[in-house]
Design a protein around this motif. Structure first.
Motif, PDB file in Angstrom:
ATOM      1  N   GLY A 271       0.801  -1.205   0.000  1.00 13.35           N
ATOM      2  CA  GLY A 271       0.000   0.000   0.000  1.00 13.35           C
ATOM      3  C   GLY A 271       0.838   1.260   0.000  1.00 13.35           C
ATOM      4  N   ARG A 272       0.293   2.277  -0.605  1.00  8.69           N
ATOM      5  CA  ARG A 272       0.913   3.600  -0.551  1.00  8.69           C
ATOM      6  C   ARG A 272       0.143   4.404   0.490  1.00  8.69           C
ATOM      7  N   PHE A 273       0.825   5.293   1.181  1.00  7.09           N
ATOM      8  CA  PHE A 273       0.236   6.049   2.260  1.00  7.09           C
ATOM      9  C   PHE A 273       0.432   7.528   2.020  1.00  7.09           C
TER      10      PHE A 273
ATOM     11  N   ASP B  66       5.116   9.918  -3.030  1.00  8.00           N
ATOM     12  CA  ASP B  66       5.243   8.514  -3.396  1.00  8.00           C
ATOM     13  C   ASP B  66       5.990   7.663  -2.363  1.00  8.00           C
ATOM     14  N   ALA B  67       5.998   8.103  -1.103  1.00 14.94           N
ATOM     15  CA  ALA B  67       6.673   7.314  -0.067  1.00 14.94           C
ATOM     16  C   ALA B  67       5.823   6.100   0.287  1.00 14.94           C
ATOM     17  N   MET B  68       6.502   5.035   0.668  1.00 14.06           N
ATOM     18  CA  MET B  68       5.858   3.828   1.151  1.00 14.06           C
ATOM     19  C   MET B  68       6.322   3.616   2.580  1.00 14.06           C
ATOM     20  N   GLN B  69       5.548   2.862   3.338  1.00  8.52           N
ATOM     21  CA  GLN B  69       5.953   2.541   4.696  1.00  8.52           C
ATOM     22  C   GLN B  69       6.524   1.129   4.757  1.00  8.52           C
TER      23      GLN B  69
ATOM     24  N   ALA C 185      10.020   5.254   2.889  1.00  4.51           N
ATOM     25  CA  ALA C 185      11.049   5.233   1.859  1.00  4.51           C
ATOM     26  C   ALA C 185      10.373   5.158   0.502  1.00  4.51           C
ATOM     27  N   ALA C 186      11.092   5.508  -0.527  1.00  2.00           N
ATOM     28  CA  ALA C 186      10.550   5.470  -1.887  1.00  2.00           C
ATOM     29  C   ALA C 186      10.297   4.030  -2.335  1.00  2.00           C
ATOM     30  N   ASP C 187      11.174   3.107  -1.875  1.00  3.10           N
ATOM     31  CA  ASP C 187      11.051   1.711  -2.299  1.00  3.10           C
ATOM     32  C   ASP C 187      11.835   0.836  -1.325  1.00  3.10           C
TER      33      ASP C 187
END
Length: 148
Positions: A2-4, A10-13, A97-99
């Motif tokens: 999921g993206r938050f 476009d950061a992800m957790q 983080a981005a990825d």
């Protein structure tokens, strides 16, 4: 994955689970574990300032843990961690983080990879999971939509 919503586009957790080998920690020269912790805290403070560390927690000693299983409607409780393992879960860091590559780079800077293992996993969006399985939205999700 999921993206938050985040301050970072476009950061992800990701969760960085910190596992330590108590034997390796005990074998460190006097004061080195405290030195490692000071470095860890300085690194965490920097990541917080950069908006990359959302949460960080250290767990109590593994021998204070209780585990449970429910089988055939009956709960069984056990003292200690679920599995006998050389390394025990010591804490976690919730990072953005981005990825996965950036998350691994961030996690590699914590000193605990030298005395155990740091496992990095993407966090799933529970709102998306609820939609996928047909569960109603959580109350806080409803409150956000009403306020918007």
């Amino acid at each position: 994955m999921g993206r938050f919503t985040s301050n970072r586009r476009d950061a992800m957790q990701f969760i960085a689970l910190i596992y330590n080998d108590p034997a390796l920690l005990d074998a460190l020269p006097p004061g080195q574990a405290d030195e490692m912790m000071r470095g860890c805290l300085a690194h965490a403070d920097q990541l917080k300032r950069e908006g990359k560390l959302l949460q960080s927690r250290m767990l109590a000693e593994a021998d204070t843990a209780r585990s449970l299983r429910v089988r055939n409607g009956r709960m069984q409780a056990f003292d200690g961690p679920f599995a006998e393992a050389k390394e025990v879960l010591g804490g976690f860091n919730l990072i953005e983080a981005a990825d996965i590559d950036e998350a691994m780079e961030i996690a590699s800077q914590f000193p605990w990879a030298r005395t155990g293992c740091v496992e990095v996993r993407a966090i799933q969006d529970f709102g998306e999971v609820r939609r996928r399985v047909g569960a109603p939205p959580a109350q806080h999700e409803l409150d956000v939509h009403v306020a918007a």
